[in-house]
Every structure is written in structure tokens, then in C-alpha cells.
Motif scaffolding. Structure first.
Motif, mmCIF file in Angstrom:
data_model
loop_
_atom_site.group_PDB
_atom_site.id
_atom_site.type_symbol
_atom_site.label_atom_id
_atom_site.label_comp_id
_atom_site.label_asym_id
_atom_site.label_seq_id
_atom_site.Cartn_x
_atom_site.Cartn_y
_atom_site.Cartn_z
ATOM 1 N N ARG A 26 -0.676 10.686 -0.158
ATOM 2 C CA ARG A 26 -0.844 11.328 -1.528
ATOM 3 C C ARG A 26 -1.081 12.717 -1.536
ATOM 4 O O ARG A 26 -0.552 13.381 -2.216
ATOM 5 C CB ARG A 26 -1.542 10.298 -2.349
ATOM 6 C CG ARG A 26 -1.059 9.059 -2.615
ATOM 7 C CD ARG A 26 -1.795 8.659 -3.803
ATOM 8 N NE ARG A 26 -3.202 8.203 -3.323
ATOM 9 C CZ ARG A 26 -3.512 7.257 -2.734
ATOM 10 N NH1 ARG A 26 -2.921 6.117 -2.279
ATOM 11 N NH2 ARG A 26 -4.886 6.859 -2.329
ATOM 12 N N SER A 28 -2.780 6.332 3.443
ATOM 13 C CA SER A 28 -2.035 6.184 2.113
ATOM 14 C C SER A 28 -2.873 7.590 1.345
ATOM 15 O O SER A 28 -1.854 8.186 0.568
ATOM 16 C CB SER A 28 -2.321 5.024 1.339
ATOM 17 O OG SER A 28 -1.727 4.913 -0.088
ATOM 18 N N ASP A 87 4.593 3.464 6.016
ATOM 19 C CA ASP A 87 5.388 3.170 7.160
ATOM 20 C C ASP A 87 4.454 2.478 8.240
ATOM 21 O O ASP A 87 3.618 2.935 8.830
ATOM 22 C CB ASP A 87 6.162 4.206 7.710
ATOM 23 C CG ASP A 87 7.179 3.926 8.653
ATOM 24 O OD1 ASP A 87 7.087 2.845 9.060
ATOM 25 O OD2 ASP A 87 8.112 5.036 8.585
ATOM 26 N N SER A 134 0.152 -2.351 5.475
ATOM 27 C CA SER A 134 1.256 -1.110 5.282
ATOM 28 C C SER A 134 2.204 -1.291 3.896
ATOM 29 O O SER A 134 2.421 -0.176 3.214
ATOM 30 C CB SER A 134 2.209 -1.125 6.363
ATOM 31 O OG SER A 134 1.497 -0.582 7.572
ATOM 32 N N GLU A 135 2.475 -2.406 3.578
ATOM 33 C CA GLU A 135 3.238 -3.075 2.457
ATOM 34 C C GLU A 135 2.280 -2.704 1.181
ATOM 35 O O GLU A 135 2.495 -2.071 0.185
ATOM 36 C CB GLU A 135 3.517 -4.323 2.474
ATOM 37 C CG GLU A 135 4.501 -4.579 1.304
ATOM 38 C CD GLU A 135 5.291 -6.176 1.496
ATOM 39 O OE1 GLU A 135 5.248 -6.751 0.224
ATOM 40 O OE2 GLU A 135 5.557 -6.634 2.553
ATOM 41 N N THR A 136 1.038 -3.087 1.232
ATOM 42 C CA THR A 136 -0.003 -3.020 0.316
ATOM 43 C C THR A 136 -0.281 -1.362 -0.318
ATOM 44 O O THR A 136 -0.224 -1.388 -1.345
ATOM 45 C CB THR A 136 -1.287 -3.793 0.619
ATOM 46 O OG1 THR A 136 -1.004 -4.981 0.839
ATOM 47 C CG2 THR A 136 -2.336 -3.518 -0.811
ATOM 48 N N TYR A 137 -0.303 -0.825 0.857
ATOM 49 C CA TYR A 137 -0.853 0.695 0.695
ATOM 50 C C TYR A 137 0.279 1.628 0.870
ATOM 51 O O TYR A 137 0.172 2.841 0.791
ATOM 52 C CB TYR A 137 -1.936 0.957 1.658
ATOM 53 C CG TYR A 137 -3.283 0.400 1.348
ATOM 54 C CD1 TYR A 137 -3.918 0.461 0.053
ATOM 55 C CD2 TYR A 137 -3.569 -0.408 2.216
ATOM 56 C CE1 TYR A 137 -4.993 -0.360 -0.168
ATOM 57 C CE2 TYR A 137 -4.883 -1.296 2.109
ATOM 58 C CZ TYR A 137 -5.327 -1.082 0.773
ATOM 59 O OH TYR A 137 -6.631 -1.847 0.754
ATOM 60 N N GLU A 138 1.695 1.134 0.923
ATOM 61 C CA GLU A 138 3.110 1.676 0.767
ATOM 62 C C GLU A 138 3.026 3.133 1.947
ATOM 63 O O GLU A 138 3.221 4.156 1.455
ATOM 64 C CB GLU A 138 3.388 2.457 -0.440
ATOM 65 C CG GLU A 138 3.507 1.354 -1.475
ATOM 66 C CD GLU A 138 3.678 1.904 -2.950
ATOM 67 O OE1 GLU A 138 3.311 3.146 -3.164
ATOM 68 O OE2 GLU A 138 3.924 1.091 -3.831
#
Length: 187
Positions: free
Chosen positions: A122, A118, A50, A44-48
Motif C-alpha cells: 500500500r 501488504s 501474491d 496471501s488471500e487475506t492480505y491480498e
């Protein structure tokens, strides 16, 4: 009479113990556990994305059970359709990932599913409700609903989603998302 007093004392002790247990722990998390927290958090952090959204989707799709395959052929924890998974594997450039590994390896499935979320985020400019609908029905269907005015893409208008399965899916994911967000202060 002594026997009755002993029962009352035992009952009071039991009630007191139970109250302390419930007040000192986040007991609701027993009903809404999040498995694979490290993998979800990392990707989740890598691909931004939640992490609560990822967890809610996994909960609705497979209830955190690995190796699942739907009647329609969706595979793994996040229930990716094979064509979507192949496309995402190519775009995400994940090395050495087979469809069999994607089905049985939670870390790989979570990574690809999170990458796909992700990508959808977008495409739908961060509209969480539209992303959830697109994850279930496909981005093409959701784009056509939005462009035709069938659905406006908001959570308030989920009842207007023309596919009953997708409408129910979005409602369930939002429900679990809200539960996780309330129960867990951070991921």
C-alpha cells in the motif's frame, strides 16, 4: 556378448524410466519446493499479496527453516526485525502473539510477514520491486532513494540500489519469484 546386450537393455530401460519420470512430473519443483503452502495461500488471500512473492521472500530469508534468528536479530521464517514485528503486531491486532511464538510458529510468522508485505504494498502503490527493497532495507530508506532520484523503483534499475545487500536481496527474491511463477500454474 550376452552380458553386453543385457547391459544395453538395462541402460535403455533406465533411460526410458528416467525420461518418463521427468516428462510426467514437474521435476523442477524438486529444486524449488514451496513449504507451508496452505499458510502462505491463506494469508496471501487475506492480505491480498501474491503468494509467490511471500514464498520467494521466505526462500531467500530462511529457505523455509523455522526458528531462525539472524545476526541482526531478525526472527522466524520471514525474518522480521523485532521492532518491525512489535509495530506490525500492534497494527495487525493479532491476539496473543509473543516474540517467541513469532520466531517458532510458521503460521504466525507467515501471517505477520504477509500483513507487513501488504502494508508495504500500500505504501509503495503495488510496486513489487520497491516492496521487496523496503522489506529488506526499510520503507524509509527506499522512500529516500526514490525521492532523491538515487533509484527509480523499477526492476530494470535494480543495479542502482545504493545498498549492495539490498540490491542482491531484490535480485534473489525476483529470481525465485520468477521460478515459482513459471513452475507452479497456481498456488
Amino acid at each position: 556378448m550376452k552380458w553386453l546386450r543385457k547391459k544395453r537393455v538395462l541402460l535403455l530401460l533406465f533411460i526410458g524410466f528416467t525420461a518418463v519420470l521427468f516428462l510426467s512430473t514437474n521435476w523442477m519443483s524438486w529444486f524449488y519446493p514451496i513449504h507451508y503452502r496452505d499458510e502462505i495461500s491463506k494469508h496471501s488471500e487475506t492480505y491480498e499479496i501474491d503468494p509467490f512473492l511471500v514464498a520467494a521472500i521466505i526462500r531467500v530469508e530462511t529457505n523455509f527453516k523455522t526458528g531462525q534468528e539472524s545476526k541482526k536479530g531478525a526472527i522466524g521464517l520471514m525474518q522480521l526485525m523485532p521492532d518491525t514485528a512489535k509495530w506490525a503486531l500492534e497494527k495487525a491486532k493479532l491476539p496473543d502473539v509473543s516474540m517467541e511464538r513469532l520466531k517458532h510458529d510458521p503460521a504466525v510468522n507467515i501471517e505477520l510477514g504477509t500483513w507487513y508485505l501488504s502494508s508495504l504494498s500500500r505504501q509503495f502503490e503495488g510496486n513489487r520491486t520497491a516492496v521487496i527493497a523496503a522489506y529488506n532495507a526499510g520503507p524509509g530508506k527506499v522512500r529516500s532513494w526514490l525521492s532523491e532520484g538515487t533509484w527509480d523503483g523499477t526492476e530494470a534499475a535494480v543495479k542502482d540500489i545504493p545498498f549492495g545487500e539490498t540490491r542482491h536481496y531484490v535480485q534473489r527474491v525476483i529470481y525465485y519469484y520468477d521460478q515459482y511463477s513459471e513452475l507452479y500454474n497456481e498456488f
